[in-house]
Enzyme design. Structure first.
Site, PDB file in Angstrom:
ATOM      1  N   TRP A 148       0.833  -1.211   0.000  1.00 12.19           N
ATOM      2  CA  TRP A 148       0.000   0.000   0.000  1.00 12.19           C
ATOM      3  C   TRP A 148       0.860   1.249   0.000  1.00 12.19           C
ATOM      4  CZ3 TRP A 148      -0.990   4.190   3.289  1.00 12.19           C
ATOM      5  CH2 TRP A 148      -0.302   4.181   4.511  1.00 12.19           C
ATOM      6  N   SER A 176     -11.459  13.489   0.117  1.00 11.39           N
ATOM      7  CA  SER A 176     -11.119  13.765   1.518  1.00 11.39           C
ATOM      8  C   SER A 176     -10.916  15.256   1.746  1.00 11.39           C
ATOM      9  CB  SER A 176      -9.833  13.046   1.918  1.00 11.39           C
ATOM     10  OG  SER A 176     -10.063  11.676   1.991  1.00 11.39           O
ATOM     11  N   GLU A 261      -1.406  10.742   8.433  1.00 14.07           N
ATOM     12  CA  GLU A 261      -2.521   9.876   8.047  1.00 14.07           C
ATOM     13  C   GLU A 261      -2.902   8.920   9.188  1.00 14.07           C
ATOM     14  OE1 GLU A 261      -4.563   9.599   5.641  1.00 14.07           O
ATOM     15  OE2 GLU A 261      -5.291   7.540   5.764  1.00 14.07           O
ATOM     16  N   SER A 274     -14.488   9.588  23.592  1.00 14.19           N
ATOM     17  CA  SER A 274     -14.690  10.642  24.585  1.00 14.19           C
ATOM     18  C   SER A 274     -16.157  11.035  24.730  1.00 14.19           C
ATOM     19  CB  SER A 274     -13.884  11.887  24.212  1.00 14.19           C
ATOM     20  OG  SER A 274     -12.524  11.563  24.133  1.00 14.19           O
ATOM     21  N   HIS A 309       9.553   5.766  10.075  1.00  9.44           N
ATOM     22  CA  HIS A 309       9.185   4.627   9.228  1.00  9.44           C
ATOM     23  C   HIS A 309      10.366   4.188   8.372  1.00  9.44           C
ATOM     24  CE1 HIS A 309       4.828   5.033  10.023  1.00  9.44           C
ATOM     25  NE2 HIS A 309       5.121   6.298  10.170  1.00  9.44           N
ATOM     26  N   THR A 334      -0.671  11.086  24.148  1.00  5.16           N
ATOM     27  CA  THR A 334      -1.535   9.916  24.006  1.00  5.16           C
ATOM     28  C   THR A 334      -1.822   9.318  25.372  1.00  5.16           C
ATOM     29  OG1 THR A 334      -0.370   9.543  21.941  1.00  5.16           O
ATOM     30  CG2 THR A 334      -1.864   7.823  22.657  1.00  5.16           C
ATOM     31  N   ARG A 456       7.242  -9.283   6.964  1.00  2.04           N
ATOM     32  CA  ARG A 456       5.873  -9.098   6.495  1.00  2.04           C
ATOM     33  C   ARG A 456       5.829  -9.199   4.976  1.00  2.04           C
ATOM     34  NH1 ARG A 456       5.097  -2.528   6.883  1.00  2.04           N
ATOM     35  NH2 ARG A 456       3.055  -2.945   5.999  1.00  2.04           N
TER      36      ARG A 456
END
Lengths: 532, 405
Positions: A148, A176, A261, A274, A309, A334, A456
């Protein structure tokens, strides 16, 4: 039950709708009503979830045993690629836009979205993009098999299926961006009198921030895939080293989109959770202001960490250190959110209807994904497990247990408002437990596989990995079948079966959406409510 | 040295080992029950994954030990926080239920608590980042290597070249040696299934080996878990990494960046030997290379070329164009009956094999194969399958290839 308006008047006989409500196919094709468009978004995203899910099950089928049984490697790679693209651009993102369409005007007391016809256009671009994705399987050479992420130069080798994917990404990106503009203008310009920004439900806040992220990064993705397109067909060499290009440039541009993203797909989920947690704790959300600031902090940090990444591409030591530190910082805002939710539950008066189960399940399992994210942020560990199943486990913990669980929770929470019927609580709970258990059976063993070095996107694997792959495959089929329960529960409510829902079916729920009848009439808040 | 302290702390804590073994036992047994007899005979792979391995491999380099230590540290801190947070949550779930008649409080803010749970995690993150920083710096330090090797990723094999030391100039390709019959399941799979190669990379023990990594076509990634090494191989760019293996033995890894069809079939196998064995191996390799050197000026007979070409085809072409020459159209076109290049004047086909077709999966073989090999494989394709006797130029000599280089 303390409902503000009459409950039992069916919507179509209400006073302020019906007279200009279009009928038949025109109602949907020319839809400008935010509720109709929201419904179409949600149906579309569920269909895409099924398509992406079938692709995932095909992958898991091949991976049940070592060796090649069902699919040749090239086809397997096509499945991997399209599973990712369809789930991200077809299922998760449109689902959140569907929620935004339905709920934001209701939550801020607006009569509709700001740009009703653009809203229609941004929805109807989606089936076009989805058709391009699906049709690409049937062109010569099949769908793109470059993952992807569509890394160059591999994506430059692909057949016309790659061009289909590029155009689909362009179209879905345009959709979007339009959706995001609509949401920003609606929230900033159409709030009811007295609805100050800091009084907005957190779902509106998270979507406001998400919409800015979308506007900032979707053009970056469009740039990345456009460069692929011109490299493929028009003689440019952005990514071709032999002509002075750089394959790693693609990764920088892609992940400058790709990391925000990730938050585009999770921030609205935070907003839904929430809303649910305080409702079933019968207690206001703890630390509302710090939740808003934490969301903004995550959004800003998301632009500063993209190269985590790419640790394995080999960057200078200072680069690795910077991206490691910046990424680790994200765990702090977070964490604040997790603590706030737990503090909201603390000394509340808790009940555990299906939305609450999904919200608690979200917090529990998302936190596991958050912790593996922190572990992956540490560059030396990332280099050990990068591009292995550990990463696959990590992002499914945040995207399935994160985004998807929140979407399920939100769907059960607002379904009475959408359909005017209560869903079947027993089946809802069954859906939750079945999904929760099968999810963990599918993805937990993948942590072990990754740590042990299983890469993967592999069609075949060393026999030593067999047992965990078989457990994962069994879990995946169980997970897939569990979603039939959800489909049944929702369709039953839409068919008008089940208890009629009160305007405010949840005792502890707060917000303007609960002041209109259930189902919400075609037109709501034609006269803006006054918020004190 | 700090690094040694870190790794020895990790090794010297038997508690991890014990609990890990227990956990592995329980999980392994239950998994075994589910999997049935089919995989029951599989044994741990020497230098590769163990059966149902739960954690990173033990590792034979200092970096791998550091990574293991870092992972345990983070796992323990995260687990403690997880238990703390969800302990509170589950207490609340059990005790603060409406069904128990619990009345909700109304508090929704507390500045002190909110500051605390922002500042304390910040300090914890700094504590995690400090030891990790040391390892990052150590991993990136590829200076003063004892031996330098270049690894090149191809679709779908690895090429190795020794740039210095006793084996200087030795170079070879390393391809998967697992037979097709095992992949298709017609033959029993061995314990080294998919992680075995024809030519292993050989390096001396306790020597700092620098690996310069690049690629010829698309991005690959050179990974050996036991060394704690993973470096993307980027076409047109050189990147480097290093390892110093402290134990002799064979260590296995696989390509870790999606590189197309046979991504899963290009493993990496490194044999770590003593310095004496390495020197002996190097001498042998150099001798073999000298005697096997092809003489490109020699006239070869058709039969010689076809025989040689079949081997070259099997190692380089068969993955895409298939043993029967039918290819997998349209991505991988057939050679059997192909009138565009194979059953056409030799010039076009020589050009194709030398330079590839940019923008397709057809790679340029000018740096992978010598003139004799290219001439042989072209001659083979012109005389194999239904091509025999058809088309012009049935024989291509190495000199023809040299002329077009």
């Amino acid at each position: 039950m303390s409902s503000v308006t009459a409950d039992h008047v069916p919507a179509s006989h209400g006073h302020d709708d019906h007279h200009d409500m279009p009928h038949g196919w025109r109602r949907w094709l020319f839809a400008t009503n935010h509720k109709d468009i929201g419904t179409m978004y949600l149906i579309f995203s569920f269909l895409m979830l099924l398509e992406g899910g079938v692709l995932a099950l095909l992958l898991r089928t091949e991976l049940f045993a070592p060796g090649l049984q069902f699919f040749q490697p090239e086809l397997f790679n096509q499945f991997t690629t399209m599973h990712g693209l369809i789930m991200i651009f077809g299922a998760i993102m449109p689902a959140f836009v569907g929620f935004a369409n339905w709920m934001i005007p209701l939550q801020i007391g607006a009569s509709d979205m700001a740009f009703a016809r653009m809203n229609n256009f941004s929805f109807w671009l989606l089936p076009v993009g989805a058709t391009l994705f699906t049709a690409s399987f049937f062109v010569p050479g099949g769908a793109t098999a470059s993952g992807w992420t569509m890394y160059a130069p591999l994506s430059l080798q692909m057949g016309p299926g790659m061009d289909f994917a590029i155009f689909a990404v362009h179209i879905l990106g345009a959709s979007s961006i339009m959706g995001a503009i609509n949401i920003i203008v609606t929230i900033l310009g159409m709030r009811a009198p007295g609805m100050t920004l800091m009084k907005m439900p957190l779902f509106c806040w998270t979507w406001l921030i998400t919409a800015y992220l979308l506007i900032a990064v979707m053009p970056v993705l469009a740039a990345a895939v456009t460069m692929l397109l011109t490299d493929r067909h028009f003689g440019t060499a952005f990514f071709n080293a032999a002509a002075g290009g750089d394959p790693v440039l693609y990764q920088h541009v892609f992940w400058f989109f790709g990391h925000p993203e990730v938050y585009i797909m999770i921030l609205p989920a935070f907003g839904i959770v929430s809303a649910i947690v305080p409702a079933f704790s019968r207690k206001p959300l703890f630390g509302y202001a710090s939740m808003v600031y934490a969301t903004a902090a995550i959004a800003i940090l998301s632009f500063l960490v993209w190269a985590h990444h790419m640790f394995a591409t080999g960057m200078p030591v200072t680069g690795q250190l910077y991206f490691m530190y910046a990424t680790m910082l994200i765990s702090i805002p977070t964490g604040v959110k997790i603590f706030n939710w737990v503090a909201t539950m603390w000394r509340g008066s808790l009940t555990f209807e299906t939305p609450m189960l999904f919200a608690i399940g979200f917090i529990f399992v998302f936190t596991i994904g958050g912790f593996t994210g922190l572990i992956l942020a540490v560059a030396p560990i990332d280099i050990a497990v990068h591009d292995t199943y550990y990463v696959v486990a990590h992002f499914h913990y945040v995207l399935v247990a994160g985004s998807l669980f929140a979407l399920f929770g939100g769907a059960y929470y607002w379904l009475p408002k959408w359909t005017g019927r209560m869903y079947d609580e027993r089946l809802g709970k069954l859906h939750f437990w079945s999904t929760m258990i099968s999810f963990n059976i599918t993805f937990f063993p993948m942590h072990f596989l990754g740590l042990a070095g299983m890469p993967r996107r592999y069609v075949d694997y060393a026999s030593q990995f067999t047992d965990f792959h078989q457990i994962a495959t069994i879990g995946a089929f169980w997970f897939g079948l569990s979603q039939i329960i959800f489909m049944y529960v929702v369709l039953k409510a839409y068919a008008g079966k089940g208890e009629p829902a009160a305007a405010k079916p949840w005792e502890g729920a707060e917000g303007l959406e609960w002041t209109v009848p259930s189902p919400a009439p075609f037109h709501t808040f034609v006269t803006p409510p006054v918020v004190k | 040295m700090r690094l040694t302290t870190i790794s020895s702390f990790g090794e010297g804590t038997p508690y991890f080992e014990v609990s890990m073994k227990k956990l592995r036992g329980v999980l392994g047994t239950s998994a075994m029950l589910m999997a049935g007899a089919a995989s029951a005979q599989v044994q741990d792979m020497p230098g590769g994954p163990r059966v149902n391995q739960l954690n990173l491999p033990p590792g034979v380099t200092e970096i791998a030990n550091d990574i293991m230590w870092l992972h345990w540290m983070l796992l323990i801190i995260c687990t403690v926080i997880f238990i703390g947070v969800f302990g509170v949550m589950f207490y609340s779930i059990l005790m603060h239920r409406k069904s128990r008649g619990f009345k909700a409080s109304k508090f929704h803010e507390h500045v002190g608590v909110e500051v605390a749970w922002t500042v304390i995690p910040f300090l914890i993150v700094i504590a995690m980042a400090l030891p990790a920083t040391r390892t990052v710096v150590a991993m990136k330090d590829t200076s003063s290597a004892d031996l330098t090797i270049k690894a090149t990723g191809y679709q779908w094999k690895w090429g190795y070249e020794y740039l210095d030391g006793p084996a200087k100039d030795v170079s070879f390709l390393s391809t998967l040696s697992t037979p097709r019959s095992q992949i298709m399941g017609t033959e029993q799979r061995t314990d080294t299934y998919l992680m075995e190669v024809d030519n292993e990379l050989v390096v001396p023990v306790n020597k700092k080996v620098r690996v310069i990594v690049t690629a010829a076509d698309v991005i690959h990634s050179w990974m050996v878990p036991d060394f704690g090494v993973k470096q993307d191989a980027i076409p047109g760019f050189l990147r480097d990494t290093w390892f110093r293996a402290t134990k002799t033995g064979t260590y296995r890894g696989q390509c870790a960046e999606l590189c197309g069809k046979d991504h899963a079939f290009m493993p990496i196998v490194v044999r770590v030997v003593t310095q004496e064995e390495f020197d002996a191996w190097a001498a042998e390799q150099k001798k073999a290379l000298a005697s096997a050197a092809d003489d490109p000026t020699k006239e070869w007979t058709k039969e010689e070329l076809i025989a040689r070409g079949e081997t070259v085809y099997g190692a380089n072409c068969v993955a895409c164009h298939q043993a029967n020459g039918k290819g997998m159209p349209p991505t991988f076109p057939p050679l059997d009956g192909d009138e565009k290049y194979v059953l056409a004047p030799k010039k076009g086909q020589i050009d194709t094999v030398l330079n590839g077709h940019p923008g397709t999966a057809m790679a340029a073989f000018r740096d992978q194969l010598n003139d004799v090999e290219i001439a042989a494989v072209i001659t083979y394709t012109r005389n194999a399958w239904s091509n025999a006797g058809n088309g012009p130029d049935p024989v291509v000599q190495p000199a023809d290839v040299s002329a077009q280089r």
